[in-house]
Scaffold this motif. Sequence first.
Motif, short mmCIF file in Angstrom:
data_model
loop_
_atom_site.label_atom_id
_atom_site.label_comp_id
_atom_site.label_asym_id
_atom_site.label_seq_id
_atom_site.Cartn_x
_atom_site.Cartn_y
_atom_site.Cartn_z
N GLU A 14 -0.04 74.30 8.36
CA GLU A 14 -1.30 73.55 8.40
C GLU A 14 -2.50 74.44 8.10
O GLU A 14 -3.40 74.06 7.36
CB GLU A 14 -1.47 72.88 9.76
CG GLU A 14 -0.55 71.70 9.97
CD GLU A 14 -0.61 71.15 11.39
OE1 GLU A 14 -1.60 71.41 12.10
OE2 GLU A 14 0.35 70.45 11.78
N MET A 40 -2.58 75.52 4.46
CA MET A 40 -2.96 74.41 3.58
C MET A 40 -4.47 74.17 3.55
O MET A 40 -4.97 73.54 2.62
CB MET A 40 -2.20 73.15 3.98
CG MET A 40 -0.71 73.28 3.65
SD MET A 40 0.24 71.84 4.12
CE MET A 40 -0.08 70.80 2.71
N SER A 63 -3.86 75.95 -2.42
CA SER A 63 -3.32 74.74 -3.03
C SER A 63 -1.87 74.57 -2.61
O SER A 63 -1.21 75.51 -2.15
CB SER A 63 -3.43 74.82 -4.56
OG SER A 63 -2.60 75.86 -5.05
N ASP A 64 -1.37 73.38 -2.81
CA ASP A 64 -0.02 73.00 -2.36
C ASP A 64 1.08 73.84 -3.00
O ASP A 64 2.16 73.99 -2.43
CB ASP A 64 0.21 71.52 -2.67
CG ASP A 64 1.38 70.96 -1.92
OD1 ASP A 64 1.42 71.10 -0.68
OD2 ASP A 64 2.27 70.38 -2.57
N ASP A 65 0.80 74.43 -4.17
CA ASP A 65 1.83 75.21 -4.85
C ASP A 65 1.68 76.72 -4.64
O ASP A 65 2.29 77.52 -5.34
CB ASP A 65 1.85 74.88 -6.33
CG ASP A 65 0.55 75.26 -7.04
OD1 ASP A 65 -0.46 75.54 -6.35
OD2 ASP A 65 0.54 75.24 -8.28
N ILE A 80 2.44 79.00 1.09
CA ILE A 80 2.82 77.67 1.56
C ILE A 80 4.30 77.42 1.28
O ILE A 80 5.04 76.92 2.14
CB ILE A 80 1.92 76.58 0.93
CG1 ILE A 80 0.51 76.72 1.50
CG2 ILE A 80 2.49 75.18 1.17
CD1 ILE A 80 -0.52 75.82 0.88
N ARG A 95 7.20 76.84 4.01
CA ARG A 95 8.06 75.64 3.92
C ARG A 95 9.53 76.03 3.93
O ARG A 95 10.36 75.38 4.57
CB ARG A 95 7.74 74.83 2.67
CG ARG A 95 6.53 73.97 2.81
CD ARG A 95 6.38 73.03 1.63
NE ARG A 95 5.22 72.19 1.82
CZ ARG A 95 4.26 72.03 0.92
NH1 ARG A 95 4.33 72.62 -0.25
NH2 ARG A 95 3.22 71.25 1.18
N ARG A 142 10.80 71.19 -1.88
CA ARG A 142 9.39 71.41 -2.22
C ARG A 142 9.11 72.89 -2.42
O ARG A 142 8.38 73.29 -3.33
CB ARG A 142 8.48 70.85 -1.14
CG ARG A 142 8.47 69.33 -1.11
CD ARG A 142 7.53 68.78 -0.09
NE ARG A 142 6.15 68.95 -0.52
CZ ARG A 142 5.11 68.64 0.21
NH1 ARG A 142 5.28 68.12 1.42
NH2 ARG A 142 3.89 68.82 -0.24
#
Length: 136
Positions: A70, A73, A77-79, A83, A87, A109
Amino acid sequence: DTLQVLGTCHTEQGRLEDAFQHLQESLNVRRTFTPSDKVGIAATFHEVAKCLTYQGKYSDGEHMYHQSLEMYMTCYSDDHMYIAITRGCLAECLILQSKAREGEALLRRALAVSSQSSDNFVKSLDAARLALSLQM
């Protein structure tokens, strides 16, 4: 942060109680004196989660990985690689708790970002893939 480095070293050496103590202290120092350093705090959450997972405290580790994810993020960015690594580690933690479906979704992901990989990234995803294959 010296306390985090010391805690991380102790985790790798299997000195998990010492590691946890140093990492908790590091987290308290970071939150108190550098609350705007979200990346540093997220990294410490990640190391605490890893230590807890190594201790077999998967539920606590899962919670800390979520905290780390969290916070990362809010910064990336998500990529982003951090992150994706988090994950992957969270996926492994979930799989070890017999939450293979949820872990697999996170792992997929994370793997989607693997083209930008580093050695730690690949190592964390390999561990998660192995745990997933053992569950199936």
